[in-house]
Scaffold this active site. Structure first.
Site, short mmCIF file in Angstrom:
data_model
loop_
_atom_site.label_atom_id
_atom_site.label_comp_id
_atom_site.label_asym_id
_atom_site.label_seq_id
_atom_site.Cartn_x
_atom_site.Cartn_y
_atom_site.Cartn_z
N ASN A 92 40.05 46.79 28.93
CA ASN A 92 38.63 46.91 29.27
C ASN A 92 38.40 48.31 29.83
O ASN A 92 39.17 48.78 30.68
CB ASN A 92 38.23 45.86 30.31
N GLY A 98 33.39 45.16 31.68
CA GLY A 98 33.79 44.32 32.80
C GLY A 98 35.06 44.78 33.50
O GLY A 98 35.69 44.01 34.22
N SER A 100 37.30 45.84 36.22
CA SER A 100 37.12 45.63 37.66
C SER A 100 38.21 46.26 38.51
O SER A 100 38.02 46.45 39.71
CB SER A 100 37.06 44.12 37.96
N HIS A 105 45.41 48.81 32.69
CA HIS A 105 46.15 47.55 32.49
C HIS A 105 45.81 46.97 31.13
O HIS A 105 44.68 47.01 30.68
CB HIS A 105 45.86 46.54 33.60
N LEU A 106 46.85 46.43 30.51
CA LEU A 106 46.73 45.79 29.20
C LEU A 106 46.80 44.29 29.42
O LEU A 106 47.78 43.77 29.97
CB LEU A 106 47.90 46.27 28.32
N HIS A 107 45.73 43.58 29.03
CA HIS A 107 45.73 42.12 29.13
C HIS A 107 46.49 41.55 27.93
O HIS A 107 46.22 41.93 26.78
CB HIS A 107 44.30 41.56 29.06
P1 AMP Z 1 39.72 43.96 34.30
O1 AMP Z 1 38.52 43.08 34.51
O2 AMP Z 1 39.98 44.31 32.88
O3 AMP Z 1 39.68 45.16 35.21
O4 AMP Z 1 40.97 43.09 34.73
C1 AMP Z 1 41.42 43.00 36.03
C2 AMP Z 1 42.18 41.71 36.13
O5 AMP Z 1 42.93 41.74 37.32
C3 AMP Z 1 41.30 40.46 36.19
O6 AMP Z 1 41.60 39.63 35.08
C4 AMP Z 1 41.66 39.82 37.52
O7 AMP Z 1 41.71 38.42 37.48
C5 AMP Z 1 43.04 40.43 37.79
N1 AMP Z 1 43.44 40.49 39.18
C6 AMP Z 1 42.70 40.90 40.23
N2 AMP Z 1 43.43 40.86 41.37
C7 AMP Z 1 44.66 40.40 41.02
C8 AMP Z 1 45.87 40.12 41.72
N3 AMP Z 1 45.97 40.31 43.06
N4 AMP Z 1 46.92 39.65 41.03
C9 AMP Z 1 46.85 39.46 39.69
N5 AMP Z 1 45.76 39.71 38.97
C10 AMP Z 1 44.67 40.16 39.61
#
Ligand code: AMP
Length: 119
Positions: A92, A98, A100, A105-107
């Protein structure tokens, strides 16, 4: 421009440093894979580079090895998670997508059928 210095307030830098707990799925010299805290699929793993970059928009030609490290670890995650019938890889970028957490990071999402296009 790549940000070389980890931000003191970067959540994923703190996870990489072990200051915030995470559930490890796989690890390598250049990247770390851990379970998403709010999974959007039965298997939802985040693969992050150990070097801090804000997002995929910061990547340039010199980052080929970093990307190879991320995708190699994502492949290992998919194998370990048993995602034999498919999975989705997502970066993202920016507010409209979205994003955040401002650490690249790669989902890796799998374990269910994915809709297309994504919402
Ligand atoms: P994005 O919305 O692409 O920035 O993905 C960020 C991801 O980080 C989201 O899917 C969140 O659920 C995840 N996330 C946030 N805090 C943590 C945490 N402490 N441990 C693991 N995942 C997290």
């Amino acid at each position: 421009m790549a940000t070389a210095v980890p931000g003191a307030d970067c959540l994923f830098c703190k996870i990489l440093a072990g200051e915030i707990p995470s559930v490890e799925v796989a690890s390598s010299e250049s990247a770390y894979a851990f379970r998403d805290i709010a999974p959007r699929a039965p298997s939802h793993v985040l693969v992050v580079p150990r070097r801090h970059l804000e997002d995929a928009a910061e990547l340039g030609p010199a980052d080929g090895p970093l990307l190879a490290g991320l995708f190699s670890l994502a492949n290992e995650v998919a194998r370990k998670e048993g995602l034999v019938s498919g999975y989705r890889l997502v970066f993202n970028v920016g507010d409209d997508a979205g994003n955040s957490v401002p650490h690249l990071h790669l989902h890796v999402l799998g374990g269910r059928v994915m809709a297309w296009p994504p919402g």
